[in-house]
Design a protein around this motif. Structure first.
Motif, PDB file in Angstrom:
ATOM      1  N   GLY A   1      49.282-110.588  -1.668  1.00  0.00           N
ATOM      2  CA  GLY A   1      50.504-111.358  -1.477  1.00  0.00           C
ATOM      3  C   GLY A   1      50.503-112.144  -0.183  1.00  0.00           C
ATOM      4  N   VAL A   2      51.490-111.874   0.668  1.00  0.00           N
ATOM      5  CA  VAL A   2      51.604-112.605   1.936  1.00  0.00           C
ATOM      6  C   VAL A   2      50.502-112.235   2.926  1.00  0.00           C
ATOM      7  CG1 VAL A   2      54.088-112.968   1.712  1.00  0.00           C
ATOM      8  CG2 VAL A   2      53.238-110.928   2.872  1.00  0.00           C
ATOM      9  N   ASP A   3      49.796-111.136   2.672  1.00  0.00           N
ATOM     10  CA  ASP A   3      48.683-110.735   3.546  1.00  0.00           C
ATOM     11  C   ASP A   3      47.383-111.444   3.193  1.00  0.00           C
ATOM     12  OD1 ASP A   3      50.288-108.964   4.927  1.00  0.00           O
ATOM     13  OD2 ASP A   3      49.714-107.236   3.698  1.00  0.00           O
ATOM     14  N   PHE A   4      47.441-112.405   2.278  1.00  0.00           N
ATOM     15  CA  PHE A   4      46.223-113.095   1.869  1.00  0.00           C
ATOM     16  C   PHE A   4      45.538-113.776   3.047  1.00  0.00           C
ATOM     17  CE2 PHE A   4      43.947-116.860   0.273  1.00  0.00           C
ATOM     18  CZ  PHE A   4      43.008-116.208  -0.509  1.00  0.00           C
ATOM     19  N   SER A   5      46.304-114.281   3.998  1.00  0.00           N
ATOM     20  CA  SER A   5      45.694-114.956   5.150  1.00  0.00           C
ATOM     21  C   SER A   5      44.835-113.984   5.967  1.00  0.00           C
ATOM     22  CB  SER A   5      46.757-115.603   6.041  1.00  0.00           C
ATOM     23  OG  SER A   5      47.625-114.623   6.559  1.00  0.00           O
ATOM     24  N   LEU A   6      45.206-112.714   5.989  1.00  0.00           N
ATOM     25  CA  LEU A   6      44.406-111.697   6.666  1.00  0.00           C
ATOM     26  C   LEU A   6      43.053-111.536   5.978  1.00  0.00           C
ATOM     27  CD1 LEU A   6      44.386-109.419   8.837  1.00  0.00           C
ATOM     28  CD2 LEU A   6      45.269-107.926   7.048  1.00  0.00           C
ATOM     29  N   LEU A   7      43.071-111.470   4.656  1.00  0.00           N
ATOM     30  CA  LEU A   7      41.827-111.372   3.889  1.00  0.00           C
ATOM     31  C   LEU A   7      40.989-112.635   4.066  1.00  0.00           C
ATOM     32  CD1 LEU A   7      40.115-109.759   1.836  1.00  0.00           C
ATOM     33  CD2 LEU A   7      41.386-110.931   0.031  1.00  0.00           C
ATOM     34  N   LEU A   8      41.631-113.780   4.070  1.00  0.00           N
ATOM     35  CA  LEU A   8      40.940-115.054   4.250  1.00  0.00           C
ATOM     36  C   LEU A   8      40.270-115.130   5.622  1.00  0.00           C
ATOM     37  CD1 LEU A   8      40.324-117.883   3.097  1.00  0.00           C
ATOM     38  CD2 LEU A   8      42.459-118.641   4.134  1.00  0.00           C
ATOM     39  N   ARG A   9      40.931-114.596   6.620  1.00  0.00           N
ATOM     40  CA  ARG A   9      40.361-114.579   7.971  1.00  0.00           C
ATOM     41  C   ARG A   9      39.102-113.717   8.021  1.00  0.00           C
ATOM     42  NH1 ARG A   9      44.220-112.240  12.132  1.00  0.00           N
ATOM     43  NH2 ARG A   9      42.654-110.797  12.853  1.00  0.00           N
ATOM     44  N   LEU A  10      39.098-112.650   7.262  1.00  0.00           N
ATOM     45  CA  LEU A  10      37.971-111.728   7.244  1.00  0.00           C
ATOM     46  C   LEU A  10      36.847-112.215   6.337  1.00  0.00           C
ATOM     47  CD1 LEU A  10      37.076-108.955   8.291  1.00  0.00           C
ATOM     48  CD2 LEU A  10      38.196-107.948   6.308  1.00  0.00           C
ATOM     49  N   LEU A  11      37.207-112.714   5.143  1.00  0.00           N
ATOM     50  CA  LEU A  11      36.245-113.177   4.146  1.00  0.00           C
ATOM     51  C   LEU A  11      36.568-114.621   3.757  1.00  0.00           C
ATOM     52  CD1 LEU A  11      36.345-110.062   1.758  1.00  0.00           C
ATOM     53  CD2 LEU A  11      34.683-110.526   3.567  1.00  0.00           C
ATOM     54  N   PRO A  12      36.072-115.594   4.495  1.00  0.00           N
ATOM     55  CA  PRO A  12      36.403-116.994   4.208  1.00  0.00           C
ATOM     56  C   PRO A  12      36.069-117.435   2.780  1.00  0.00           C
ATOM     57  CG  PRO A  12      35.282-116.814   6.311  1.00  0.00           C
ATOM     58  CD  PRO A  12      35.214-115.462   5.678  1.00  0.00           C
ATOM     59  N   ASN A  13      35.041-116.844   2.176  1.00  0.00           N
ATOM     60  CA  ASN A  13      34.672-117.238   0.810  1.00  0.00           C
ATOM     61  C   ASN A  13      35.681-116.798  -0.239  1.00  0.00           C
ATOM     62  OD1 ASN A  13      32.385-118.496   1.711  1.00  0.00           O
ATOM     63  ND2 ASN A  13      31.000-116.839   1.155  1.00  0.00           N
ATOM     64  N   VAL A  14      36.636-115.964   0.127  1.00  0.00           N
ATOM     65  CA  VAL A  14      37.663-115.564  -0.835  1.00  0.00           C
ATOM     66  C   VAL A  14      38.497-116.780  -1.245  1.00  0.00           C
ATOM     67  CG1 VAL A  14      39.579-114.913   0.688  1.00  0.00           C
ATOM     68  CG2 VAL A  14      39.173-113.621  -1.389  1.00  0.00           C
ATOM     69  N   SER A  15      38.417-117.838  -0.469  1.00  0.00           N
ATOM     70  CA  SER A  15      39.164-119.065  -0.806  1.00  0.00           C
ATOM     71  C   SER A  15      38.709-119.666  -2.140  1.00  0.00           C
ATOM     72  CB  SER A  15      39.030-120.098   0.313  1.00  0.00           C
ATOM     73  OG  SER A  15      37.676-120.507   0.437  1.00  0.00           O
ATOM     74  N   VAL A  16      37.486-119.402  -2.567  1.00  0.00           N
ATOM     75  CA  VAL A  16      37.026-119.925  -3.856  1.00  0.00           C
ATOM     76  C   VAL A  16      37.678-119.187  -5.013  1.00  0.00           C
ATOM     77  CG1 VAL A  16      34.810-120.706  -2.930  1.00  0.00           C
ATOM     78  CG2 VAL A  16      34.948-118.479  -4.057  1.00  0.00           C
ATOM     79  N   LEU A  17      38.215-117.998  -4.762  1.00  0.00           N
ATOM     80  CA  LEU A  17      38.877-117.231  -5.816  1.00  0.00           C
ATOM     81  C   LEU A  17      40.338-117.607  -5.969  1.00  0.00           C
ATOM     82  CD1 LEU A  17      37.353-113.725  -5.008  1.00  0.00           C
ATOM     83  CD2 LEU A  17      36.574-115.393  -6.699  1.00  0.00           C
ATOM     84  N   LEU A  18      40.962-117.999  -4.879  1.00  0.00           N
ATOM     85  CA  LEU A  18      42.374-118.379  -4.899  1.00  0.00           C
ATOM     86  C   LEU A  18      42.604-119.669  -4.126  1.00  0.00           C
ATOM     87  CD1 LEU A  18      43.990-114.898  -4.333  1.00  0.00           C
ATOM     88  CD2 LEU A  18      44.405-116.384  -6.276  1.00  0.00           C
ATOM     89  N   PRO A  19      42.013-120.768  -4.579  1.00  0.00           N
ATOM     90  CA  PRO A  19      42.158-122.018  -3.814  1.00  0.00           C
ATOM     91  C   PRO A  19      43.604-122.490  -3.717  1.00  0.00           C
ATOM     92  CG  PRO A  19      41.125-122.429  -5.943  1.00  0.00           C
ATOM     93  CD  PRO A  19      41.232-120.946  -5.791  1.00  0.00           C
ATOM     94  N   GLU A  20      44.433-122.109  -4.677  1.00  0.00           N
ATOM     95  CA  GLU A  20      45.828-122.541  -4.643  1.00  0.00           C
ATOM     96  C   GLU A  20      46.616-121.893  -3.508  1.00  0.00           C
ATOM     97  OE1 GLU A  20      45.561-119.094  -7.562  1.00  0.00           O
ATOM     98  OE2 GLU A  20      44.383-120.870  -7.127  1.00  0.00           O
ATOM     99  N   LEU A  21      46.122-120.788  -2.966  1.00  0.00           N
ATOM    100  CA  LEU A  21      46.801-120.133  -1.848  1.00  0.00           C
ATOM    101  C   LEU A  21      46.306-120.613  -0.489  1.00  0.00           C
ATOM    102  CD1 LEU A  21      47.182-116.398  -2.925  1.00  0.00           C
ATOM    103  CD2 LEU A  21      48.833-118.251  -3.094  1.00  0.00           C
TER     104      LEU A  21
END
Length: 128
Positions: free
Chosen positions: A57-77
């Motif tokens: 949810g709102v903690d997605f930015s924390l995951l993105l900071r740790l794993l930048p490639n996670v952006s390919v899974l949820l580009p809309e976020l």
């Protein structure tokens, strides 16, 4: 073993530690999971994307900071205004908890994850 994991729909990711690994705690483990994001994109993106959205949810930015490639899974976020603070340190407990949450989402009995870590003598104590 790799073929057996892939045969059942699992993911195999690896990282080779080196002498420089000790200077960056958990860098090898984080690197392996960052690679995993790209593997998931090729197979189960819609299913995993929904699970990640529900879990973080709102903690997605924390995951993105740790794993930048996670952006390919949820580009809309991922918005252009979302800043990934690379230089800002996360404590080891927070990193481990975030990775644990990520692994719970992306792995299952039908999609196991095999993490192969080579040259562990170079790993930092946190990664062990």
């Amino acid at each position: 073993l790799r073929d057996r994991v892939k045969c059942v729909g699992g993911y195999v990711t690896k990282h080779k530690f080196d002498a420089m690994s000790r200077e960056k705690p958990l860098s090898g483990v984080i690197s392996a999971f960052n690679q995993l994001c790209l593997m998931i994109k090729c197979r189960d993106r819609p299913v995993i994307a929904k699970k990640l959205r529900d879990e973080f949810g709102v903690d997605f930015s924390l995951l993105l900071r740790l794993l930048p490639n996670v952006s390919v899974l949820l580009p809309e976020l991922v918005s252009p205004t979302m800043r990934v603070e690379v230089g800002e340190a996360m404590n080891a407990r927070s990193v481990c908890f975030t990775l644990l949450r990520f692994v719970r989402v992306v792995s299952s009995p039908r999609h196991p994850i095999m993490l192969f870590l080579d040259d562990m003598q170079w790993a930092d104590s946190t990664a062990l």
